[in-house]
Design a protein around this motif. Sequence first.
Motif, PDB file in Angstrom:
ATOM      1  N   LYS A 268       0.809  -1.192  -0.424  1.00  0.00           N
ATOM      2  CA  LYS A 268      -0.409  -0.051   0.178  1.00  0.00           C
ATOM      3  C   LYS A 268       1.140   1.262  -0.156  1.00  0.00           C
ATOM      4  N   LEU A 269       0.516   1.809  -1.512  1.00  0.00           N
ATOM      5  CA  LEU A 269       1.782   3.148  -1.725  1.00  0.00           C
ATOM      6  C   LEU A 269       1.426   4.766  -0.878  1.00  0.00           C
ATOM      7  N   VAL A 270       0.064   4.350  -1.765  1.00  0.00           N
ATOM      8  CA  VAL A 270      -1.337   6.029  -1.355  1.00  0.00           C
ATOM      9  C   VAL A 270      -2.484   5.369  -0.312  1.00  0.00           C
ATOM     10  N   GLU A 271      -2.656   6.692   0.039  1.00  0.00           N
ATOM     11  CA  GLU A 271      -4.255   6.325   0.894  1.00  0.00           C
ATOM     12  C   GLU A 271      -4.938   6.879   0.359  1.00  0.00           C
ATOM     13  N   SER A 272      -5.026   7.903  -1.290  1.00  0.00           N
ATOM     14  CA  SER A 272      -6.047   8.012  -1.467  1.00  0.00           C
ATOM     15  C   SER A 272      -6.454   7.353  -3.054  1.00  0.00           C
ATOM     16  N   HIS A 273      -7.516   8.286  -3.359  1.00  0.00           N
ATOM     17  CA  HIS A 273      -7.927   7.789  -5.686  1.00  0.00           C
ATOM     18  C   HIS A 273      -6.450   8.263  -5.872  1.00  0.00           C
ATOM     19  N   VAL A 274      -6.389   7.392  -6.801  1.00  0.00           N
ATOM     20  CA  VAL A 274      -4.611   7.599  -7.602  1.00  0.00           C
ATOM     21  C   VAL A 274      -5.772   7.696  -9.083  1.00  0.00           C
ATOM     22  N   ASP A 275      -4.944   8.920  -9.249  1.00  0.00           N
ATOM     23  CA  ASP A 275      -5.670   9.127 -10.876  1.00  0.00           C
ATOM     24  C   ASP A 275      -4.712   8.825 -11.982  1.00  0.00           C
ATOM     25  N   PHE A 276      -3.863   8.924 -11.402  1.00  0.00           N
ATOM     26  CA  PHE A 276      -2.451   8.317 -13.266  1.00  0.00           C
ATOM     27  C   PHE A 276      -2.013   7.182 -11.861  1.00  0.00           C
ATOM     28  N   MET A 277      -0.686   6.586 -13.234  1.00  0.00           N
ATOM     29  CA  MET A 277       0.334   5.532 -12.420  1.00  0.00           C
ATOM     30  C   MET A 277       1.221   5.767 -14.032  1.00  0.00           C
ATOM     31  N   VAL A 278       2.664   5.551 -13.850  1.00  0.00           N
ATOM     32  CA  VAL A 278       3.707   5.893 -14.576  1.00  0.00           C
ATOM     33  C   VAL A 278       5.209   5.072 -14.825  1.00  0.00           C
ATOM     34  N   VAL A 279       5.175   3.881 -15.156  1.00  0.00           N
ATOM     35  CA  VAL A 279       6.532   3.665 -15.088  1.00  0.00           C
ATOM     36  C   VAL A 279       7.721   3.894 -15.864  1.00  0.00           C
ATOM     37  N   ALA A 280       8.784   4.162 -15.593  1.00  0.00           N
ATOM     38  CA  ALA A 280      10.251   4.833 -16.048  1.00  0.00           C
ATOM     39  C   ALA A 280      10.397   3.782 -16.938  1.00  0.00           C
ATOM     40  N   PRO A 281      10.357   4.386 -18.587  1.00  0.00           N
ATOM     41  CA  PRO A 281      11.628   3.217 -19.626  1.00  0.00           C
ATOM     42  C   PRO A 281      12.526   2.659 -19.171  1.00  0.00           C
TER      43      PRO A 281
END
Length: 757
Positions: A377-390
């Motif tokens: 569990k990394l965040v407590e609230s709603h996640v809008d965007f997530m991206v992984v570095a190349p």
Amino acid sequence: MSSVKLDLNSPALARKRKIRNLKDKVATHGIGIGGISVIMTIMLIFLYLLYEVAPMLKSASVEKIAEYDVPGLNSADKSTKTMYLATEEQAEIGMRLTVAGDVLFFNLKDGAIIETVSLLDGIDSQVSTVSEGRIGSRLLILGLENGQALLVKHKYNAEYDADGVRTLLPEVVYPYGEEPIDLLEEPIVSVAMNEDDENMVLVASGNSATAQIVHFEKEEDLFGDGYELERYDAPSFELSQRADFLVIDAEMDWLFSANKSGTMERFNIEDVDAVERFEVTRVVDKGESLTQFEPLLGGISILISDTAGRTAQWFMARDEEGTPQFMKVRAFEAEEDPQSIRLIATEERRKGFYTVDQNGVVSIYNTTAHRSLLEEKLVESHVDFMVVAPRANALLVETAAKLKVWEVENKHPEVSWSSLWHEVWYEDYDEPDYIWQSSAATNDFEPKMSLAPLAFGTIKAALYAMLFAIPLAICGAIYTAYFMAPEWRRKVKPVIELMEALPTVIIGFLAGLFLAPFIETNLSGVFTLLIVLPVGILLFGFAWANLPKSIRHRVPDGWDAALLIPVLLFLVWFSLALATPIELAFFGGDMRTWISHDLGISFDQRNALVVGIAMGFAVIPSIFSIAEDAIFSVPKHLSHGSLALGATPWQTLVRVVMPTASPGIFSAVMIGMGRAVGETMIVLMATGNTPVMDWNIFEGMRTLSANIAVEVAESEVHSTHYRVLFLAAFVLFMFTFVVNTIAELIRQRLRNKYGSL
């Protein structure tokens, strides 16, 4: 008569005893140190192999490195809302695309804006949806509310000053022109694109459940700065439902349209003028909704997530009738309290992906290994965007108007017990299989590093070599030690032992360049020889035994086997001479063609038969020498006593000599087995090095040792491929260790059983 007194305590004898005692102590300690050194060396090899393999067993880990307000976001202005998020190669600069069409480049460490580019100047519209071309291409297609689309690409150029300090300069380019492309008469809800060197296909859909395909033929402009496009509009076609997600496969043959209700339909778009609709498939369980529909690296697989917290990998494969079907291959789910999947982020260079659920739990998976690497569990609230570095070394998440950045440690996700030893269903395969194919020409490649075919090839090569070597070596040792005349034994034994000095690279060279084509050309003669040779020797032995004693006694005892030499040469010549008539009579003139076409058995020139003969030839001296010494060392009073009691020489051999020598003979076989398992150059040069799992004697194989020799020089140091090769060496080491340990236990039992004779 006077007696001579012997003084045992004279200075000379005392000095000799001291010197002898000193030599004994030096020898004892030297042998002890040597033995301990050997054991320590083996332990160091074991520990080093384990040291190289251990990093593959580690799971992924993350460490938070930055958190700041989303650059350029104004909560009161919906036009600043994020539509797309990305990072560049080094994970130093982030890129954010807004609803208004503004691209903001910012420093990933602190969020400071580096540059802002407006994409929609002069265009009265906003961005309604964004899709990426091939994963890692950085080419974006922006679907607009006015029904148009814009193709843009974000780039990062490196500049160096006089001191060698590097600066990254971000920019936005228009590889296909700055003018928007007309697609629909309504706002675009979903859009997809794919391209190759000559063609590009765009597909768009709106709320009306109508899809429009536009095909472009690409031609590079005169100066090589971009492309000129020749557009062709295909007829629009109806979808069975609104397309919330659109994906075009890598070959641009299939279009997949999915709805959040959980159903998907596919279309064959090879001919854009005659789009063929296929079945509607429910891709999530009944009662669940579809939340994400994302292509995996390579564009062959699609990841489908649902509200039950499951993510499944689907791709096209042929069923039993040979019909292409969209199949669910494997599924991934959180181990504890699975929740609805909110977002999926795929890796650009590996078959891995990240998910985040509605509770902020981030999970990392790898599809090939079917492995879960992290669940945290990394965040407590709603996640809008997530991206992984190349490079998959950083994770960027937008949540509650904040950007949070984590450093990711996940170096070897492709390896698991199942990927190494079980059948794996790889992309573009119709069923699970054991495959070793560690590299390819493209970054989209799915590494296939199953050790099962290599271990199988090792056992196969050793088995065929031992089938050839054991009978010849043991029978030769029996005759040389028990029946052969001493004068002849003193000549024959060193010659056979001298064969062991022949470099295996020479044997492999001769096997590959001479023996393999010879066997292929004279295949029927080789098999005829396997029948004619034993039958001919038995017939000669029978005839010799029935000759008058006056003739047989002219040959001294122990020298009668020399008569077999011309017989063997004749039988070999006779068998090869029969090859052509036999092929014409039974195999249509070509035995290899008959095996391949009539029997359906594949035939390779460099195959297990060649390896068995060549490697068996190399193993024979080891087995022969040890077995011959064991048989010759049986005390003569045992055999003489047996003969005196009326036993025949053969009965004495079978019931007295062989049981007594059995520990040594068994050791000889095990040492030969170890030599065959670890042999490299012969299997490397005398086979096609094809990692297949088939007992077919006419097919080749790839062994663990040969694979290491072939690929270790080409593997990147500390890469997954590099460490898997060390794992192969570790497996070979453990296999030899276990076999030798079992052999020693059996040898000790045989020694205890027959040692009292």
